[in-house]
Each structure stands twice: as structure tokens, then as C-alpha cells.
Design a protein around this motif. Structure first.
Motif, PDB file in Angstrom:
ATOM      1  N   SER A  23      21.485 105.564 -22.575  1.00 28.07           N
ATOM      2  CA  SER A  23      22.377 106.693 -21.631  1.00 28.07           C
ATOM      3  C   SER A  23      21.840 106.128 -20.761  1.00 28.07           C
ATOM      4  CB  SER A  23      20.436 107.780 -22.452  1.00 28.07           C
ATOM      5  OG  SER A  23      19.574 107.692 -22.293  1.00 28.07           O
ATOM      6  N   THR A  24      21.250 104.908 -20.268  1.00 26.75           N
ATOM      7  CA  THR A  24      20.851 105.071 -18.831  1.00 26.75           C
ATOM      8  C   THR A  24      21.830 104.636 -17.716  1.00 26.75           C
ATOM      9  OG1 THR A  24      20.251 103.271 -18.631  1.00 26.75           O
ATOM     10  CG2 THR A  24      18.731 103.864 -18.794  1.00 26.75           C
ATOM     11  N   ILE A  27      23.047 109.160 -17.719  1.00 23.32           N
ATOM     12  CA  ILE A  27      22.721 109.776 -17.675  1.00 23.32           C
ATOM     13  C   ILE A  27      21.670 109.133 -16.643  1.00 23.32           C
ATOM     14  CG2 ILE A  27      20.369 111.709 -17.840  1.00 23.32           C
ATOM     15  CD1 ILE A  27      22.382 111.370 -20.577  1.00 23.32           C
ATOM     16  N   ASP A  28      21.190 109.918 -15.008  1.00 23.84           N
ATOM     17  CA  ASP A  28      19.977 109.447 -13.797  1.00 23.84           C
ATOM     18  C   ASP A  28      18.662 110.132 -13.870  1.00 23.84           C
ATOM     19  OD1 ASP A  28      18.894 108.672 -12.176  1.00 23.84           O
ATOM     20  OD2 ASP A  28      20.004 109.021 -10.489  1.00 23.84           O
ATOM     21  N   TRP A  29      18.199 109.643 -15.099  1.00 25.97           N
ATOM     22  CA  TRP A  29      16.888 109.902 -15.580  1.00 25.97           C
ATOM     23  C   TRP A  29      15.452 110.914 -14.780  1.00 25.97           C
ATOM     24  CZ3 TRP A  29      17.205 112.560 -19.783  1.00 25.97           C
ATOM     25  CH2 TRP A  29      18.237 112.061 -20.920  1.00 25.97           C
ATOM     26  N   ARG A  30      16.278 109.732 -13.471  1.00 24.60           N
ATOM     27  CA  ARG A  30      15.297 110.708 -12.024  1.00 24.60           C
ATOM     28  C   ARG A  30      15.632 111.681 -11.598  1.00 24.60           C
ATOM     29  NH1 ARG A  30      17.065 105.641  -8.310  1.00 24.60           N
ATOM     30  NH2 ARG A  30      19.224 106.800  -9.746  1.00 24.60           N
ATOM     31  N   ALA A  32      16.059 113.914 -13.937  1.00 28.50           N
ATOM     32  CA  ALA A  32      15.554 115.158 -15.203  1.00 28.50           C
ATOM     33  C   ALA A  32      14.850 115.922 -14.752  1.00 28.50           C
ATOM     34  CB  ALA A  32      15.366 113.936 -16.305  1.00 28.50           C
ATOM     35  N   ARG A  34      11.489 118.462 -16.471  1.00 30.10           N
ATOM     36  CA  ARG A  34      10.912 119.305 -17.953  1.00 30.10           C
ATOM     37  C   ARG A  34      11.473 120.405 -17.637  1.00 30.10           C
ATOM     38  NH1 ARG A  34       7.721 117.110 -21.316  1.00 30.10           N
ATOM     39  NH2 ARG A  34       6.800 115.099 -19.227  1.00 30.10           N
TER      40      ARG A  34
END
Length: 88
Positions: A23-24, A27-30, A32, A34
Motif C-alpha cells: 500500500s505504500t 497511499i502516503d501514510w504520513r 493519514a 486517526r
């Protein structure tokens, strides 16, 4: 550069895709955030059931052989029996 997440025709197709892709790359998980889902209700209900100790011991032994938690195995057994009962 991030790739575009493809559109999937079915959940199975999506599941198969994510099983073999990271997924990286999509998607830019930085970025994201909560989230909370306050109105989400659990899909299961806790109950209390009394079983004879020998029966519980045998269930745990069988679950251990199948490498599953005994409560999960019990749910499988109940589901199979309910299916059989409602089928007839």
C-alpha cells in the motif's frame, strides 16, 4: 510519485490485489489521520456458557490440534450445526 489505486469489480478482486501489492506505493501514510467510529457496534455479543470441564478440555485439545482458538472453533461448530438444522 504515488500510483493510483485501481477500481475493483469485486471484494475478492481487491483482496487479491492487496495480497500481492504494498500500500505504500499507493497511499502516503504520513498524511493519514486517526479516525474514531463512535456509533460502530460490535458484530458479536459476549455470552456466558457453562460446559462440563471434560467437554471444554476436549474442545481445547481439538482447537490446539487445528491451531485455532477454542472459542473460534466453538463458533464454527455452532454455525455448522445451525446451518444443518435450518437446511432441513
Amino acid at each position: 510519485m504515488k500510483k493510483v489505486v485501481p477500481r475493483f469489480k469485486t471484494e475478492d478482486a481487491e483482496r487479491e490485489f492487496w495480497a500481492s501489492h504494498d500500500s505504500t506505493g499507493y497511499i502516503d501514510w504520513r498524511k493519514a489521520r486517526r479516525s474514531t467510529l463512535p456509533k460502530l457496534k460490535p458484530s458479536s455479543q459476549t455470552i456466558s456458557i457453562r460446559l462440563p470441564k471434560p467437554m471444554l478440555d476436549r474442545l481445547k485439545l481439538l482447537a490446539n490440534k487445528r491451531d485455532v482458538p477454542y472459542q473460534s472453533l466453538l463458533k464454527i461448530f455452532v454455525a455448522e450445526r445451525l446451518k444443518a438444522e435450518f437446511k432441513s
